[in-house]
Design a protein around this motif. Structure first.
Motif, PDB file in Angstrom:
ATOM      1  N   LEU A 604      47.447  28.768 -14.261  1.00  0.00           N
ATOM      2  CA  LEU A 604      48.181  27.971 -14.687  1.00  0.00           C
ATOM      3  C   LEU A 604      49.649  27.778 -14.640  1.00  0.00           C
ATOM      4  O   LEU A 604      50.459  26.879 -14.378  1.00  0.00           O
ATOM      5  N   GLN A 605      50.519  29.834 -13.999  1.00  0.00           N
ATOM      6  CA  GLN A 605      50.692  29.995 -12.864  1.00  0.00           C
ATOM      7  C   GLN A 605      52.904  29.193 -14.233  1.00  0.00           C
ATOM      8  O   GLN A 605      53.433  28.632 -13.855  1.00  0.00           O
ATOM      9  N   GLY A 606      52.526  29.633 -15.272  1.00  0.00           N
ATOM     10  CA  GLY A 606      53.328  28.773 -16.383  1.00  0.00           C
ATOM     11  C   GLY A 606      53.582  27.790 -16.444  1.00  0.00           C
ATOM     12  O   GLY A 606      54.974  27.148 -17.294  1.00  0.00           O
ATOM     13  N   LYS A 607      52.975  26.485 -16.052  1.00  0.00           N
ATOM     14  CA  LYS A 607      53.381  25.384 -15.942  1.00  0.00           C
ATOM     15  C   LYS A 607      52.552  24.592 -17.175  1.00  0.00           C
ATOM     16  O   LYS A 607      51.224  24.109 -16.838  1.00  0.00           O
ATOM     17  N   TYR A 608      53.013  24.302 -18.656  1.00  0.00           N
ATOM     18  CA  TYR A 608      52.115  24.002 -19.217  1.00  0.00           C
ATOM     19  C   TYR A 608      52.872  24.021 -20.643  1.00  0.00           C
ATOM     20  O   TYR A 608      54.202  24.411 -20.489  1.00  0.00           O
ATOM     21  N   ASN A 609      53.026  22.993 -21.457  1.00  0.00           N
ATOM     22  CA  ASN A 609      53.182  23.564 -22.447  1.00  0.00           C
ATOM     23  C   ASN A 609      53.325  23.590 -23.858  1.00  0.00           C
ATOM     24  O   ASN A 609      51.904  24.238 -23.567  1.00  0.00           O
ATOM     25  N   ILE A 610      54.654  24.816 -23.403  1.00  0.00           N
ATOM     26  CA  ILE A 610      54.080  26.326 -24.151  1.00  0.00           C
ATOM     27  C   ILE A 610      54.172  25.487 -26.075  1.00  0.00           C
ATOM     28  O   ILE A 610      53.072  26.555 -26.638  1.00  0.00           O
ATOM     29  N   ASP A 611      54.775  24.412 -26.558  1.00  0.00           N
ATOM     30  CA  ASP A 611      54.256  24.363 -27.868  1.00  0.00           C
ATOM     31  C   ASP A 611      52.545  24.437 -28.488  1.00  0.00           C
ATOM     32  O   ASP A 611      51.930  25.054 -29.102  1.00  0.00           O
ATOM     33  N   GLU A 612      52.173  23.332 -27.599  1.00  0.00           N
ATOM     34  CA  GLU A 612      51.240  22.657 -26.895  1.00  0.00           C
ATOM     35  C   GLU A 612      49.672  23.844 -26.885  1.00  0.00           C
ATOM     36  O   GLU A 612      49.226  23.832 -28.137  1.00  0.00           O
ATOM     37  N   ALA A 613      50.101  25.224 -26.222  1.00  0.00           N
ATOM     38  CA  ALA A 613      48.686  25.673 -25.970  1.00  0.00           C
ATOM     39  C   ALA A 613      49.309  26.560 -27.145  1.00  0.00           C
ATOM     40  O   ALA A 613      48.389  27.332 -27.420  1.00  0.00           O
ATOM     41  N   CYS A 614      50.642  27.464 -27.522  1.00  0.00           N
ATOM     42  CA  CYS A 614      50.706  27.957 -28.620  1.00  0.00           C
ATOM     43  C   CYS A 614      49.774  27.558 -30.097  1.00  0.00           C
ATOM     44  O   CYS A 614      49.356  28.258 -30.920  1.00  0.00           O
ATOM     45  N   SER A 615      49.566  26.315 -30.225  1.00  0.00           N
ATOM     46  CA  SER A 615      49.352  25.205 -31.122  1.00  0.00           C
ATOM     47  C   SER A 615      47.824  25.611 -31.314  1.00  0.00           C
ATOM     48  O   SER A 615      46.886  25.472 -32.115  1.00  0.00           O
ATOM     49  N   VAL A 616      46.914  25.423 -29.670  1.00  0.00           N
ATOM     50  CA  VAL A 616      46.142  25.768 -30.107  1.00  0.00           C
ATOM     51  C   VAL A 616      45.604  26.666 -29.549  1.00  0.00           C
ATOM     52  O   VAL A 616      44.303  26.615 -30.717  1.00  0.00           O
ATOM     53  N   LEU A 617      46.407  27.879 -29.501  1.00  0.00           N
ATOM     54  CA  LEU A 617      45.546  29.069 -29.978  1.00  0.00           C
ATOM     55  C   LEU A 617      44.672  29.766 -31.501  1.00  0.00           C
ATOM     56  O   LEU A 617      44.515  29.789 -31.748  1.00  0.00           O
ATOM     57  N   LYS A 618      46.672  28.907 -32.298  1.00  0.00           N
ATOM     58  CA  LYS A 618      46.857  29.519 -33.462  1.00  0.00           C
ATOM     59  C   LYS A 618      45.665  28.483 -34.375  1.00  0.00           C
ATOM     60  O   LYS A 618      44.989  28.860 -35.152  1.00  0.00           O
ATOM     61  N   LEU A 619      45.085  27.133 -33.564  1.00  0.00           N
ATOM     62  CA  LEU A 619      44.331  26.745 -34.220  1.00  0.00           C
ATOM     63  C   LEU A 619      42.790  26.962 -34.484  1.00  0.00           C
ATOM     64  O   LEU A 619      42.100  27.712 -34.469  1.00  0.00           O
ATOM     65  N   GLY A 620      42.739  27.194 -32.871  1.00  0.00           N
ATOM     66  CA  GLY A 620      41.645  28.825 -32.710  1.00  0.00           C
ATOM     67  C   GLY A 620      41.180  29.242 -33.179  1.00  0.00           C
ATOM     68  O   GLY A 620      40.317  29.827 -33.893  1.00  0.00           O
ATOM     69  N   LEU A 621      41.775  30.407 -34.114  1.00  0.00           N
ATOM     70  CA  LEU A 621      42.525  31.509 -34.780  1.00  0.00           C
ATOM     71  C   LEU A 621      41.340  30.878 -35.966  1.00  0.00           C
ATOM     72  O   LEU A 621      41.307  31.598 -36.713  1.00  0.00           O
ATOM     73  N   LEU A 622      42.658  29.751 -36.371  1.00  0.00           N
ATOM     74  CA  LEU A 622      42.015  29.266 -37.800  1.00  0.00           C
ATOM     75  C   LEU A 622      40.706  28.750 -37.786  1.00  0.00           C
ATOM     76  O   LEU A 622      39.951  28.744 -38.936  1.00  0.00           O
ATOM     77  N   CYS A 623      40.215  28.178 -36.512  1.00  0.00           N
ATOM     78  CA  CYS A 623      38.961  27.368 -37.100  1.00  0.00           C
ATOM     79  C   CYS A 623      38.164  28.513 -36.826  1.00  0.00           C
ATOM     80  O   CYS A 623      36.746  28.835 -37.325  1.00  0.00           O
ATOM     81  N   SER A 624      38.174  30.038 -36.056  1.00  0.00           N
ATOM     82  CA  SER A 624      36.465  30.650 -35.936  1.00  0.00           C
ATOM     83  C   SER A 624      37.675  31.661 -36.629  1.00  0.00           C
ATOM     84  O   SER A 624      37.329  33.268 -36.996  1.00  0.00           O
ATOM     85  N   HIS A 625      38.101  31.321 -37.653  1.00  0.00           N
ATOM     86  CA  HIS A 625      38.490  32.820 -38.733  1.00  0.00           C
ATOM     87  C   HIS A 625      37.415  32.767 -39.716  1.00  0.00           C
ATOM     88  O   HIS A 625      36.326  31.999 -39.504  1.00  0.00           O
ATOM     89  N   PRO A 626      36.974  34.500 -40.243  1.00  0.00           N
ATOM     90  CA  PRO A 626      35.494  35.232 -41.032  1.00  0.00           C
ATOM     91  C   PRO A 626      34.952  34.165 -41.797  1.00  0.00           C
ATOM     92  O   PRO A 626      34.000  33.354 -42.165  1.00  0.00           O
ATOM     93  N   PHE A 627      35.999  33.598 -42.588  1.00  0.00           N
ATOM     94  CA  PHE A 627      35.512  32.874 -44.099  1.00  0.00           C
ATOM     95  C   PHE A 627      36.144  31.670 -43.682  1.00  0.00           C
ATOM     96  O   PHE A 627      36.828  30.803 -43.097  1.00  0.00           O
ATOM     97  N   THR A 628      34.522  31.375 -44.390  1.00  0.00           N
ATOM     98  CA  THR A 628      34.480  29.523 -43.943  1.00  0.00           C
ATOM     99  C   THR A 628      35.572  28.356 -44.729  1.00  0.00           C
ATOM    100  O   THR A 628      36.389  27.829 -44.578  1.00  0.00           O
TER     101      THR A 628
END
Length: 692
Positions: A604-628
């Motif tokens: 992406l060469q730095g061409k992205y919305n930092i807030d959106e990308a970091c929020s998606v990563l955090k949401l990914g961690l939340l969704c893939s948490h080991p505990f349901t």
């Protein structure tokens, strides 16, 4: 194309004025000649009525796919998929009374027909439209019927009245079914709709009409300016106008219609070919629309499969004389050989599934004999081929799945057909199936741009996806999963969410495909299964340990998918066999160090919305948490992605459990599987009766 001509209403006024001049003889002759040139298309009895019996030499504004055929038939769409067509009267009409904002009474009648080469399906419909403009270049085809788009639907500035004849049930617009008539005001979401049909004048009972029967039918649209009431009626072509309208609502059009406005038709197609025809049309201002004489209308083209000569041949063959016995025997032998070649499996219980079953012959021809040059890809459950159906010319993807047991096949086919009824813009349409000997063929809509994983991992073959494209794909797949889990009539667990099962259409919109492992169950019930199916790297710990799937196991896989799309990394990196790197653990490590931006895809060469990308990563961690208990459901996921709800703050302690350690503590060591490629599905088609 615009055919320039003087409006017949204007002719009358011009004629009255020029009679007072010294050149009235010449002008009167000009009036007769000009008006006579249009008599082949319409006749008028006064300056506020028009009548078309066919459209030969008609002066219409047409665009896109719309043409007037040689016999005078107006063809709005020509069978090309995802297109739109329009036909409008060339001069605008004055609907408002002089020196008043009140809209006058008017009446419209027209005869139309819809043809489709795909049995039992037509995408989409047509509409009668009153609009201040004839420019619909920004309108969309498919569910928008060619006169609105996703941005302007619902805007009061549209000043559009439309009567839609829709052949698709769209959940987004709250359609009542896939065969309805609706009144649309500035929106594709109808203010009132009803199943297509009519009320019998003798019995007062309602009788259904199929809009996609291919037969011509007549519609009437009336507006009473005094009562401010809109009425719509529908009937077969040979019936008179029913006394009781199909739809009737009170609505003041004075605030809707702009002065002046155009009248005409709009139609659109989707992923299945359709042809929309107008045979005749009449209009009246402050008086009934002139009666359309059925015998004067042009003939519809013959539909495929309706050759009367073949029917005659089928009747005469059984009574043919002995002279044709040898020829008949030869034909019989040829037919037997062809049937052996194209032999299919079909049992009595499959008759109820009807048009969802394709013939093996058609699929064989569509894929050029399942040629390798038509091969789109291969996975754990079979190969996928591109094909073009010989009758409809519709592009499809045919998945060829091998099965060894007939046990549970009836239940499996029932689920395949049920999933085939799903309609959502972010779900690949399953069109049907075919069974033959030891294999099952699944037929899907063809997605032009292939699967998402090709763009993430094969940069030398595909261009890099921008962040805006990735974020739109993520939201689209989330919307599709929410529909599967909560919005459809049955709950559907996909069980194999991954980048290779996300397909991209011509607009680079993400669509969830491959329902080979999906399971259906009633809302509120508990899905029981004992087989672990899915793809390594996307499997939730509780699924591995218990074999029990749930919507939250889909959420887990979706969380891994979020990380995969954002980081451009596979869920499991197999470069080091002794210590494979799990993507979730890698993201957790960087999150704990406050270095999330270091793992966002470098392409992406730095061409992205930092807030959106970091929020998606955090949401990914939340969704893939080991505990349901910590994972959100898809309704909450959509709220997080839309910004309607803030992500909860996870502590470092909550995210300190690595996926490998959690799974090992539960008695499952993923290293014992030797980590097959992360795109490989676990399970076989022989499991279809149990935990597919």
């Amino acid at each position: 194309m615009v055919y320039q001509a003087l409006h017949p209403f204007i002719f009358f006024n011009v004629f009255v004025q020029v009679r007072q001049t010294s050149h009235r003889k010449f002008c009167f002759l000009f009036f007769l000649v000009s008006f006579g040139a249009n008599c082949t298309s319409f006749t008028t009895s006064s300056d506020d009525q028009l009548l078309y019996h066919g459209f030969t030499s008609a002066n219409l504004i047409t665009d896109d796919t719309t043409i007037v055929m040689s016999n005078g038939l107006l063809e709005l769409t020509n069978g090309t998929v995802n297109r739109k067509g329009h036909a409008f009267y060339p001069s605008p009409l004055h609907f408002h009374r002089s020196h008043s904002e009140t809209v006058q009474s008017f009446s419209v009648s027209f005869v139309f027909a819809i043809h489709s080469s795909y049995p039992g399906m037509s995408l989409h419909g047509l509409a009668f439209v009153v609009s201040p403009s004839t420019n619909f270049s920004n309108a969309l085809a498919s569910q928008y019927l060619g006169f609105l788009n996703s941005q302007n639907r619902g805007n009061s500035s549209n000043h559009i009245l439309a009567i839609e004849f829709d052949t698709v049930m769209n959940i987004e617009f709250e359609d009542i079914n896939n065969n309805h008539v609706g009144i649309d005001i500035n929106n594709i979401h109808s203010v009132k709709s009803h199943s297509a049909g009519y009320y019998d004048d003798r019995t007062s009972s309602f009788r259904d009409i199929s809009l996609i029967s291919g037969d011509p039918m007549q519609a009437w649209v009336d507006y009473n300016g005094e009562d401010k009431k809109i009425s719509v009626a529908l009937a077969p072509i040979k019936m008179e106008k029913p006394t009781r309208p199909l739809i009737s609502i009170s609505y003041d059009l004075s605030t809707v219609l702009k002065e002046p406005s155009y009248i005409g038709f709009s139609a659109s197609t989707g992923s299945a070919d359709s042809r929309h025809y107008i045979l005749g049309w009449s209009f009246g201002m402050n008086k009934p629309a002139p009666t359309i004489i059925v015998n004067k209308l042009p003939k519809l083209p013959r539909r495929q499969g309706s050759n009367p000569q073949l029917k005659l041949l089928a009747i005469t063959l059984p009574i043919a004389s002995a002279i044709f016995v040898i020829l008949l025997c030869g034909v019989f032998i040829i037919i037997v050989r062809r049937r052996l070649r194209y032999a299919e499996l079909k049992e009595d219980w499959e008759d109820e599934f009807g048009p969802h079953q394709f013939s093996y012959k058609d699929l064989l021809q569509a894929t050029q004999g399942f040629s390798n040059k038509q091969l789109l890809g291969a996975g754990g459950f079979g190969k996928v081929y591109k094909g073009v159906l010989p009758s409809s010319k519709l592009e499809v993807a045919v998945k060829r799945v091998t099965h060894e047991s007939r046990q549970g096949m009836k239940e499996f086919v029932a689920e395949v057909v049920s999933i085939g009824h799903i309609r959502h813009r972010n779900i690949v349409q399953l069109l049907g199936y075919c069974r033959r000997k030891g294999e099952l063929l699944l037929v899907y809509d063809y997605m032009t741009n292939g699967s998402l994983d090709k763009y993430l991992y094969y940069s030398d073959l595909k261009p890099t996806l921008s962040w805006d494209q990735r974020f739109r794909i993520i939201k689209g797949i989330a919307s599709g999963l929410l529909y599967l889990h909560d919005k459809w009539e049955k709950a559907v667990i996909h069980r194999d969410i991954k980048a290779s099962n996300v397909l991209l259409d011509s607009q680079m919109n993400g669509r969830l495909g491959d329902f080979g492992l999906a399971r259906l169950y009633d809302h509120g019930s508990d899905l029981q299964t004992t087989h672990v199916v899915g793809t390594m790297g996307y499997l939730a710990p509780e699924l591995v340990c218990t074999g029990k799937a749930s919507p939250l196991t889909d959420v887990f896989a979706f969380g891994t998918f979020l990380l995969e799309v954002t980081c451009g990394q596979r869920p499991v990196n197999n470069s080091a066999q002794d210590n494979p790197r799990v993507l979730v653990d890698w993201v957790v490590e960087h999150w704990q160090k406050g270095l999330l931006t270091n793992i966002i895809d470098t392409r992406l060469q730095g061409k992205y919305n930092i807030d959106e990308a970091c929020s998606v990563l955090k949401l990914g961690l939340l969704c893939s948490h080991p505990f349901t208990s910590i994972r959100p459901n898809m309704q909450q996921v959509m709220q997080y992605l839309d910004g309607d709800m803030l992500l909860p703050e996870l502590t470092h302690m909550e995210m300190s459990f690595s996926m490998l350690s959690i799974m090992q503590d539960e008695g499952f060591n993923p290293l014992t599987l030797s980590y097959p490629p992360s795109g490989t599905s676990i399970g076989t088609i022989s499991n279809i009766s149990g935990g597919r």
